[in-house]
Structure formats: C-alpha cells, structure tokens
Design a protein around this motif. Structure first.
Motif, mmCIF file in Angstrom:
data_model
loop_
_atom_site.group_PDB
_atom_site.id
_atom_site.type_symbol
_atom_site.label_atom_id
_atom_site.label_comp_id
_atom_site.label_asym_id
_atom_site.label_seq_id
_atom_site.Cartn_x
_atom_site.Cartn_y
_atom_site.Cartn_z
ATOM 1 N N GLY A 123 0.821 -1.212 0.000
ATOM 2 C CA GLY A 123 0.000 0.000 0.000
ATOM 3 C C GLY A 123 0.854 1.261 0.000
ATOM 4 N N GLU A 124 1.934 1.250 0.774
ATOM 5 C CA GLU A 124 2.862 2.394 0.780
ATOM 6 C C GLU A 124 3.532 2.564 -0.577
ATOM 7 O OE1 GLU A 124 5.607 1.701 3.932
ATOM 8 O OE2 GLU A 124 4.077 1.817 5.512
ATOM 9 N N GLN A 125 3.927 1.441 -1.173
ATOM 10 C CA GLN A 125 4.541 1.493 -2.508
ATOM 11 C C GLN A 125 3.552 2.055 -3.523
ATOM 12 O OE1 GLN A 125 6.389 -2.168 -3.844
ATOM 13 N NE2 GLN A 125 6.053 -1.651 -5.978
ATOM 14 N N LYS A 126 2.292 1.620 -3.404
ATOM 15 C CA LYS A 126 1.254 2.117 -4.323
ATOM 16 C C LYS A 126 1.096 3.623 -4.201
ATOM 17 C CE LYS A 126 -2.815 2.694 -3.165
ATOM 18 N NZ LYS A 126 -4.159 2.627 -2.570
ATOM 19 N N GLU A 127 1.044 4.139 -2.959
ATOM 20 C CA GLU A 127 0.886 5.579 -2.751
ATOM 21 C C GLU A 127 2.063 6.351 -3.348
ATOM 22 O OE1 GLU A 127 -1.730 7.160 -1.704
ATOM 23 O OE2 GLU A 127 -2.768 5.250 -1.458
ATOM 24 N N ARG A 155 1.524 11.354 -10.685
ATOM 25 C CA ARG A 155 0.915 12.690 -10.684
ATOM 26 C C ARG A 155 1.976 13.751 -10.974
ATOM 27 N NH1 ARG A 155 -1.608 12.648 -5.598
ATOM 28 N NH2 ARG A 155 -2.983 11.085 -6.512
ATOM 29 N N LEU A 156 3.162 13.583 -10.398
ATOM 30 C CA LEU A 156 4.247 14.538 -10.651
ATOM 31 C C LEU A 156 4.713 14.449 -12.104
ATOM 32 C CD1 LEU A 156 6.472 14.271 -7.440
ATOM 33 C CD2 LEU A 156 4.441 15.664 -7.857
ATOM 34 N N LEU A 157 4.806 13.224 -12.642
ATOM 35 C CA LEU A 157 5.200 13.049 -14.045
ATOM 36 C C LEU A 157 4.185 13.700 -14.982
ATOM 37 C CD1 LEU A 157 6.488 9.349 -14.125
ATOM 38 C CD2 LEU A 157 7.860 11.419 -14.394
ATOM 39 N N CYS A 158 2.924 13.622 -14.611
ATOM 40 C CA CYS A 158 1.877 14.259 -15.424
ATOM 41 C C CYS A 158 2.132 15.756 -15.541
ATOM 42 C CB CYS A 158 0.507 13.986 -14.801
ATOM 43 S SG CYS A 158 -0.873 14.626 -15.744
ATOM 44 N N HIS A 159 2.605 16.375 -14.456
ATOM 45 C CA HIS A 159 2.877 17.822 -14.447
ATOM 46 C C HIS A 159 3.980 18.203 -15.432
ATOM 47 C CE1 HIS A 159 0.245 19.521 -11.509
ATOM 48 N NE2 HIS A 159 0.649 18.730 -10.522
ATOM 49 N N VAL A 160 4.924 17.289 -15.689
ATOM 50 C CA VAL A 160 6.096 17.642 -16.514
ATOM 51 C C VAL A 160 6.155 16.836 -17.813
ATOM 52 C CG1 VAL A 160 7.418 18.249 -14.455
ATOM 53 C CG2 VAL A 160 7.609 15.936 -15.368
ATOM 54 N N SER A 161 5.063 16.154 -18.160
ATOM 55 C CA SER A 161 5.097 15.210 -19.286
ATOM 56 C C SER A 161 5.432 15.867 -20.622
ATOM 57 C CB SER A 161 3.760 14.472 -19.393
ATOM 58 O OG SER A 161 2.702 15.399 -19.518
ATOM 59 N N GLY A 162 4.977 17.083 -20.837
ATOM 60 C CA GLY A 162 5.371 17.794 -22.059
ATOM 61 C C GLY A 162 4.387 17.726 -23.206
ATOM 62 N N GLU A 199 -1.381 6.155 -13.192
ATOM 63 C CA GLU A 199 -1.804 6.468 -11.814
ATOM 64 C C GLU A 199 -3.036 5.649 -11.438
ATOM 65 O OE1 GLU A 199 -3.771 10.255 -9.415
ATOM 66 O OE2 GLU A 199 -2.589 10.632 -11.225
ATOM 67 N N GLU A 200 -4.031 5.610 -12.322
ATOM 68 C CA GLU A 200 -5.263 4.862 -12.057
ATOM 69 C C GLU A 200 -4.985 3.362 -11.945
ATOM 70 O OE1 GLU A 200 -7.671 6.031 -15.338
ATOM 71 O OE2 GLU A 200 -8.339 7.915 -14.413
ATOM 72 N N THR A 201 -4.074 2.868 -12.792
ATOM 73 C CA THR A 201 -3.767 1.434 -12.788
ATOM 74 C C THR A 201 -3.138 1.011 -11.463
ATOM 75 O OG1 THR A 201 -3.478 1.434 -15.188
ATOM 76 C CG2 THR A 201 -2.514 -0.404 -13.974
#
Length: 754
Positions: free
Chosen positions: A426-430, A437-444, A456-458
């Motif tokens: 569960g910690e690994q999942k979080e 979410r952070l990668l989404c911010h910088v995906s380009g 993220e959803e998966t």
C-alpha cells in the motif's frame, strides 16, 4: 486540404473529418482538381497540353464512378444510411461527369474578350463542380466511416452481453463455454478498436483509446482467473471483491472506448484534463511573449494570476513527504525568482503604457526574456525532481519484494504476514500514484499526460486487487486457482512498472527534443482492397488457448525489449555498432510484441514473418560485430563472447529459415507465428545477456589501452582495425528502424494497389 482552392478542410458544414484514412483518401482527388483549376492560361495551347488535361478530367470521372459504386453498395446494405448515401453518390457522379465534359477538348471552346482560349471554357462551372465533388465525396467517406463505428458498437454490445452472462455463471462447465465465446469476441473487438486507434487524427483521443484498450487486455486474463477463483471458493468474500473489481473496471473501459468512438460524453460532459504545470507554464510564456505583438493584448493582473496558479500547483512537489529538503528549497527559490521577474515585467509594461508606446521598450524586452528564462528554469527543476523520483522508485522496486512476500505468506496461509506485506504494498502504491501525478505535471504533451493518468489509475486499482487476491490465497493456501489468480495480478503490476519505465523515457525524449516520427496506419481499406460492403476483413481466428499462448509470449518479449533498452542506456558510446544493432533488434522485437496485441504497423502474418526475417539479418550483423570485438580480448574473455555469438548465430539462422518457409492453413500459420515469436524471444534473451558483458569488456579494454599508450580514442583504434564490411564502423549495418519500416509498409501499400 485547407490550402485547396476548392474550399476548406470541411466541405460541408455538417461534416467533420476525424480519421486519417478519410483525410488521406481525399488527398489525390484534391491534387487532381487543384491541377485542373490552377492550370495557367496561355495565349497558345499545344494539343499535347489539352490532351493531358482531358486525361486528368477523365481519370477523375472514372475514379468517381468506381468510388460511387462502392458507396451505392453500402447504401443497399445499410438501410439507415440509404437516403443520405444515395444523395451523396448522386451528387458525386453528377459532379464527376461535369468535370469530364468541361475538360473534353472535343467540346466547343469559346474565345475570351482578349482573344485567348482556355482548355475549359466555363471556369466558374469547373470551380462549382469541384466544390460539389469534394463535398459529396467527403460525405460518402464520412458516412462509410459510420459503418466502421457501427461495427465497433455492435462488437462492444456482444462483449458486454457475454460479460453479463459470465458474471452470473454458477458452474465451471458453463463458465468455460461462455468464456471461450467471450475470448473470440474480445479478439475481434481488439482488432476493430486497434485499427480505429491508429486511424484517429486527434492524438489525445488516440492516447485515451490506448489506455482503455490496455485495461481491457490486462483485465481479460484477470477476469478468467478471478472468476475461476470465485467459482472454486464461492463463500470467500475477498475472492468476490476481487472478481467484482475486475468486472467493474472492464465495464468502465468499454464505456471509455464508446465515448471516444462515438465522440459522446454522458450528460453532455466534456472530457477535460487536469491542468498540469507544463501546460500552465506554456500558456504563461505564450502570453508573456505575446506582449511583443500587442501591449493591450491582456490585463496586467491576468499575468500575475496565471503565474500564481502555476506556483500553487508546484505544491504537489513541495508538500510531498518524498521530496528532499534540497529539492523543496530549490523549487521555492525558483518560484520566488519567477514572481520577481514577472513583477519587473509588469512594472516595465506599465511604464511603456504610460509613455503611449506602440511596441515593447528595450527594458520590457529584457524583462520578457528574463521572465521566460525563470519559468523555464522552474520547469527544468520540476522535471528533474519528478523524473529522478520515478527512476529511483523503479530501481527500488525492480526486485518486486512485496509481491514475492505476499505470494510466499499467502501460500503459507499466514494472514498476519499478508496483512503486514499488504501495508508495505500500500505504501509502494501511494508512492507510485504520487509519482505518476508529478510526471503528469512535466510530461510535455497532452497524450503523455493521459498516459500518466492511466498509470496512476492502474496502480491505484491494481494494488487493492493484489491484496484481495493474496488474502484469498491465505485463506485457501492449497488452492492452485487462487495461487494462479495472485500471479496474474502481480504480473499486471510488474507490467505496469515496465510501462512506467517506457513512459519515463518518452517524457525525457520530449523534454530533450527527441521525438520519433510515427507513421499512421489508415484503417479504411486501401486502393484495391475495397469490398462491396466495406466489412472488416476477418483474420484467421485463434482459439482461446492459442490467443493466451501468443499473448503470454508477447508479454515476455515486451519485458525483454525493456531490459535491452535499459542495458543500452548504460553504454558510454551510443554510436557503438553493438549498441545500435541491439537497439534496432529491440525496436523490431517490440513491433512483434505489438502484433500480439493487434496494434502497431505489423497488420498481417506476412508482415510479422518479414519483420522476423529482417530481425534475424540484424542479429547476424551483430554476430559480425561480436566477432570483431573478440579479436581484441584475452583468451578467457574471447571464449565467453564467441560462445554466446555462436548461440546467437544459430538462433538467427533458425528464425530466418522459419520465416522463409511457406505454410498453408490455420494450424500451420499459427505454429509459424508461435515459432517466430519464441525464436525472437530466445534471441533477445541472448542479446540481453551479451550487452552488459560486452559493455564491461569494452570499458576494461579501453581502460587498459589508455594506461599503456597514447590517448587515441578506443573508437578510433577499432576503426583502424581491419573489419569485414565495416562491422564496427556503423556505416553498413542493416538497421531496421522507423524509416525502414515505413518503406516496407509503403511497398505493401503499393503492391496492394496494383
């Protein structure tokens, strides 16, 4: 299309071209009509010129006649489109006939006022006929495209109906019978949606379709094992929860596909991506640089508000417990610098306005440059943090320790240990969810943002499913089906981690300006392939066992290509032939993996066999490079390289012979496909082993040589070594990258059109 003199890209206000196949089908017609309309008038026309234009006009008319024949056949078989299609075909035929008459040199040619003559006397009539032709042909194509959509909807309805039956079954016998039918329906649905995905013009829709299809692919195997587990242990609550989650996710993915295909949202909603920092910075820079075009283009406060919105979203980074103090301070400092530069820009802007300046002042131009630079530095820092976090996580979880522990404790029936390791997972999942979410911010790019959201959803959904599967196994530790079910969910988790590694490389490529061109696959039938009713050409169907075998082999191949890519990145000299040949083989093996999913450029078994043959040739080139490397090594090291080289050579020759051997019939074709993928897997296994070994030996050789003689580079020395056919020079290698694949597909299209 937009540059055509005949009008804009949409020739009818009620039509919108959404697929590349419709658009590309129109291109030759637009070209021919443009040739007719734009032909320059000359005082004297040679007979040859007049006949050439007449031939173009006749060719347009004949092509339209054939095209209309297909449209009329569609109208006969599809009652709901009969009236619209009939009218569009009638208008197209009439316009084609008009163009043929207007370009007929046998018709009387009226002189103009200045004494000159045109090839067609009624230029206005030609333009009118051209507009009508393009509008009607576009309408026929768009109506034909509705048939493809109708097929996808019908296929989805069959899948959904069978899915409901599967959810209600109560016996193994009934389940096996219905699941066999479901498997065939999913194969058909996968092919239809795969073609549609590749044909879509909108890259965002294409990415959403890819995400939904990936869910369906993984959930199909999950549904099999989760349902079997629930049937074997009907009173087990965790097994029921596990199964219900799979059915829910499959239904959601099916609805997503329908939304994309039909371009509809429930309750009129519009699909809007959450605003990313990359998008915010891009829009902010655009407005800042737009001040050069007009000082009154936007309110001054809007610029400050826009920057503050970006700064607010950086809190996803700074508020994270996993962000280091150093990175947090760096982000906060860059945010403050961006604020200061923006304030200076606004002050310079106000001063320019007070002076009634008509363009930016020198001070304002300097402020614009500084502001753009500061937000660029902010984006660079955020990119470094997000990508670094993701890379560290992937490295940390490469051994999949929580999954192994859950399998072991579940198999022992230890519920307490399962609960403990469930917390670890569960910690690994979080961590993974937050990193996505952070990668989404910088995906380009927006398509990559969509892929990040899918990842993220998966992780968010699969984590609890693994835990419920582990709980079921712990309650029934001797159950083979429960163990198999847990294995399937763990494999899905591992596969998503692998996909995240690929996503990470794509985000880096975009950031560094390395974006490979992609060739679009057009799903409408190509010239010479039109059937009378435009129904999808059905491939030889595989039964459930065959499909499962191919899918499993494909996944193994996918994982091997990821391993090869990882090893390739560790080489200092990326121009080394061994590196380039390994990359090329990985690219080809990946396209073969996509074939097992019904995606990519390899659309037929013949494509697959040709790809296998070229991969074997590249493998033999790699053997040549390995032989050259062995001449530089000591005896013991040489034996290792030559031993693996001989193994690789034998496998490549075996793959080559198999790909060239003709077969007939469904069974023989499947066996050849299975053999080709298995041989490719064996080849890539050897390549995966060889790359780190050769890298280590090259480093060692380079180090030893640099300490013994002049500082001449190792690459220069090996270039001066006699090598047959330039095996290490890289100039004669038979690479099969994107361009070679495009050439191969172009040849296929050309042959099919003959």
């Amino acid at each position: 299309m937009a540059s055509s003199p005949c009008g804009s890209g949409n020739f009818d206000s009620g039509l919108e071209i959404k697929t590349r196949s419709v658009e590309q089908t129109l291109v030759p017609l637009v070209s021919q009509i443009t040739t007719l309309i734009n032909h320059k008038d000359k005082p004297k026309k040679s007979e040859r010129t007049q006949q050439a234009i007449q031939r173009v006009g006749q060719a347009v008319s004949v092509a339209v006649g054939r095209f209309v024949g297909v449209g009329e056949a569609i109208a006969v078989e599809n009652e709901e489109l009969k009236e619209e299609m009939g009218m569009a075909c009638f208008e197209a035929r009439r316009a084609g006939d008009a163009i043929a008459k207007l370009t007929d040199v046998g018709m009387p040619v009226a002189p103009l006022v200045d004494g000159r003559k045109t090839v067609f006397s009624n230029r206005t009539g030609m333009v009118k006929a051209a507009r009508m032709l393009l509008s009607s042909v576009t309408k026929v194509l768009v109506l034909a495209d509705r048939i493809v959509i109708k097929q996808i909807i019908a296929s989805r309805n069959k899948v959904l109906l069978t899915l409901e039956q599967l959810e209600r079954v109560s016996t193994f016998q009934e389940f096996v019978q219905i699941f066999s039918q479901f498997g065939n329906q999913m194969v058909e649905f996968a092919h239809l949606t795969g073609d549609r995905q590749n044909d879509l013009k909108d890259e965002n829709k294409k990415a959403r379709m890819a995400a939904a299809r990936a869910v369906l692919e993984k959930c199909t195997m999950m549904l099999l094992t989760a349902s079997k587990t629930c049937l074997r242990h009907p009173d087990c609550e965790s097994a029921r929860i596990n199964k219900d989650a799979v059915f829910h996710r499959m239904r959601f993915a099916l609805e997503q596909v329908m939304e994309i295909v039909t371009d509809a949202r429930p309750c009129g909603e519009t699909k809007v991506l959450p605003l990313s920092i990359y998008t915010g910075i891009k829009d902010f820079k655009s407005n800042v640089e737009g001040l050069r075009e007009g000082l009154y283009s936007l309110p001054q406060q809007a610029l400050s508000d826009q920057l503050e919105a970006v700064v607010e979203r950086t809190e996803d980074f700074t508020d994270s417990a996993y962000t280091s103090h150093e990175h947090r301070e760096g982000i906060l400092q860059l945010c403050q610098l961006a604020r200061q530069d923006t304030d200076r820009l606004i002050a310079a802007w106000r001063e320019a306005l007070s002076l009634n300046a008509k363009e930016v002042t020198e001070e304002m131009e300097l402020s614009i440059l500084k502001t753009c630079q500061s937000v660029h530095e902010l984006r660079r820092e955020l990119h470094k943090v997000a990508v670094g976090r993701a890379a560290d996580l992937l490295k940390l979880h490469a051994e999949h320790l929580p999954l192994r522990a859950l399998k072991a404790s579940g198999g022992e029936g230890n519920l307490e240990a399962v609960a403990e390791y469930a917390c670890t997972l569960g910690e690994q999942k979080e961590q993974l969810v937050e990193t996505c979410r952070l990668l989404c911010h910088v995906s380009g790019t927006e398509p990559l943002e969509i892929t990040c959201i899918h990842a993220e959803e998966t992780f968010h959904v699969t984590g609890p499913q693994i835990i419920s599967a582990a709980q079921t196994l712990a309650l029934h530790p001797s159950s083979k089906i429960a163990k198999e079910n847990l294995d399937v969910f763990c494999e899905a988790w591992e596969s998503q981690l692998c996909d995240m590694g690929v996503l990470l490389r794509e985000i880096n490529d975009v950031f560094e300006g390395r974006r490979a061109d992609k060739r679009a696959y057009l799903s409408l039938p190509r010239p010479g392939k039109h059937s009378a009713n435009l129904k999808t050409v059905k491939a030889v169907k595989l039964d459930t066992e065959e499909q499962s075998t191919i899918a499993k082999l494909g996944l193994e191949l996918r994982l091997l290509t990821s391993d090869v890519d990882t090893e390739v990145e560790k080489w200092e000299d990326q121009e080394q032939d061994i590196v380039r040949q390994g990359q090329s083989m990985s690219s080809m093996a990946y396209s073969m993996y996509l074939f097992t999913r019904g995606e990519g450029l390899l659309k037929t078994t013949m494509d697959l066999f040709h790809q296998a043959e070229v991969l074997s040739e590249e493998g033999l080139q790699l053997c040549s490079s390995l032989h050259t490397l062995s001449t530089l090594l000591m005896d013991e090291e040489k034996v290792v390289v030559l031993s693996e080289m001989e193994k690789l050579m034998g496998l490549c020759q075996q793959l080559q012979m198999g790909a060239r051997t003709p077969v007939q019939g469904k069974t023989a074709t499947f066996q050849k496909v299975d053999s080709s993928i298995q041989n490719t897997r064996a080849i890539m296994t050897v390549v995966t082993y060889l790359l780190p070994v050769c890298n280590k030996l090259v480093r060692k050789y380079k180090s030893e040589r640099s300490s013994l003689d002049s500082p001449q580079s190792w690459r220069d020395r090996q270039l001066s070594t006699p090598v047959k056919d330039g095996a290490l020079s890289g100039k004669n290698s038979n690479g099969f990258g994107v361009k070679s694949l495009e050439k191969h597909m172009a040849n296929l299209t050309f042959l099919e059109s003959k």
